[in-house]
Design a protein around this motif. Structure first.
Motif, PDB file in Angstrom:
ATOM      1  N   ASN A 233       0.830  -1.205   0.000  1.00 13.33           N
ATOM      2  CA  ASN A 233       0.000   0.000   0.000  1.00 13.33           C
ATOM      3  C   ASN A 233       0.865   1.257   0.000  1.00 13.33           C
ATOM      4  N   THR A 234       1.921   1.244   0.817  1.00 12.16           N
ATOM      5  CA  THR A 234       2.836   2.388   0.879  1.00 12.16           C
ATOM      6  C   THR A 234       3.534   2.603  -0.458  1.00 12.16           C
ATOM      7  N   GLU A 235       4.039   1.513  -1.038  1.00 11.83           N
ATOM      8  CA  GLU A 235       4.735   1.618  -2.321  1.00 11.83           C
ATOM      9  C   GLU A 235       3.788   2.073  -3.428  1.00 11.83           C
ATOM     10  N   PHE A 236       2.562   1.572  -3.395  1.00  4.99           N
ATOM     11  CA  PHE A 236       1.586   1.954  -4.420  1.00  4.99           C
ATOM     12  C   PHE A 236       1.262   3.446  -4.322  1.00  4.99           C
ATOM     13  N   LYS A 237       1.055   3.926  -3.105  1.00  6.32           N
ATOM     14  CA  LYS A 237       0.740   5.345  -2.923  1.00  6.32           C
ATOM     15  C   LYS A 237       1.882   6.229  -3.403  1.00  6.32           C
ATOM     16  N   GLY A 239       4.202   5.430  -5.652  1.00  2.65           N
ATOM     17  CA  GLY A 239       4.271   5.339  -7.106  1.00  2.65           C
ATOM     18  C   GLY A 239       3.160   6.124  -7.777  1.00  2.65           C
ATOM     19  N   TYR A 240       1.964   6.024  -7.220  1.00  2.00           N
ATOM     20  CA  TYR A 240       0.818   6.756  -7.767  1.00  2.00           C
ATOM     21  C   TYR A 240       1.065   8.262  -7.705  1.00  2.00           C
ATOM     22  N   LYS A 241       1.623   8.715  -6.585  1.00  2.71           N
ATOM     23  CA  LYS A 241       1.897  10.143  -6.415  1.00  2.71           C
ATOM     24  C   LYS A 241       2.924  10.628  -7.429  1.00  2.71           C
ATOM     25  N   GLU A 242       3.967   9.817  -7.661  1.00  2.00           N
ATOM     26  CA  GLU A 242       5.006  10.195  -8.621  1.00  2.00           C
ATOM     27  C   GLU A 242       4.435  10.320 -10.030  1.00  2.00           C
ATOM     28  N   PHE A 243       3.602   9.367 -10.421  1.00  2.00           N
ATOM     29  CA  PHE A 243       3.053   9.378 -11.776  1.00  2.00           C
ATOM     30  C   PHE A 243       2.038  10.502 -11.973  1.00  2.00           C
TER      31      PHE A 243
END
Length: 247
Positions: A233-237, A239-243
């Motif tokens: 969940n942390t990694e997804f958030k 990554g989502y923020k970066e994109f």
């Protein structure tokens, strides 16, 4: 995660080609069957022949797929179990094996690395057929990736080996995340319903639905699995923020 024990065990592993009799013995060990007849035959052969005889058990020991269990010899019969290399062979080459096997070898470095840092033993022991199927697929995938790496690095220089090692570590760390994502999707209430078989009248099989719902509850109480989900969940958030912030 520290993969040093995993790689130390498998560093010189090579895919084994074994005969029908050896496969039969492995099958019985996998299924916890009585090996008295095979072991008794082996002991007789061992006493009458020179070292390096062609008995099936001797071949499996020579291939480092079996080891003799420590402890007392019961009624003159020696006991055998899979070595770590033998377990790796089973996970990568065998079509099916019982959940009992994953519990019996739960302290083996192979399973400690690939499986039991993400799930409690009780969770795997409580597997439904559907959940167990994706677990065995995941284990086979990890073993096949490792096996391909071992074959690719046999004649490689150090620089290429290091690159391949980084690729392997990336894949081994990615696979459990993909597994967790698959579990999340598969065990949403809507998908439990949609994947549950229907009766002749078209109604949902309530018993089957309840079994999978219980599996979901078991997973929700597994601290190791929840910890994996939190990391994802942390990694997804992030990554989502970066994109999304780059637009």
């Amino acid at each position: 995660m520290d993969y040093s024990n995993y790689f130390e065990i498998l560093y010189d592993y090579k895919r084994k080609e074994i005969g029908t009799e050896e496969k039969s013995i492995l099958f019985k060990i996998i299924n916890n069957a009585d090996l008295s007849s095979q072991i008794g035959s082996y002991l007789k052969l061992r006493d009458k022949t020179q070292p390096g005889d062609n008995s099936s058990i001797s071949k499996l020991i020579g291939s480092k797929l079996l080891v003799e269990k420590k402890g007392l010899i019961l009624r003159g019969m020696r006991k055998y179990q899979l070595s770590s290399s033998g377990l790796f062979h089973v996970l990568s080459e065998t079509i099916s094996y019982p959940p009992y096997l994953l519990k019996k070898y739960s302290n083996d470095p192979i399973l400690l690395t690939l499986l039991y840092q993400y799930f409690e033993v009780d969770t795997i022991e409580s597997s439904t057929a559907r959940f167990y199927s994706i677990i065995t697929q995941y284990l086979k995938q990890c073993c096949r990736i490792t096996q391909n790496w071992l074959e690719d690095t046999q004649n490689s220089n150090e620089e290429h080996k290091n690159k391949l090692m980084n690729d392997l570590l990336f894949e081994l760390e990615l696979n459990p995340k993909l597994l967790a994502f698959r579990i999340l999707i598969m065990y949403s209430d809507s998908n439990i319903l949609s994947l549950t078989s229907k009766s002749k009248t078209g109604d949902t099989d309530v018993a089957y639905y309840e079994i999978e719902s219980q599996m979901k509850e078991i997973l929700s109480k597994d601290k190791k699995f929840i910890n994996l989900l939190q990391k994802i969940n942390t990694e997804f958030k992030e990554g989502y923020k970066e994109f999304t912030s780059s637009n």
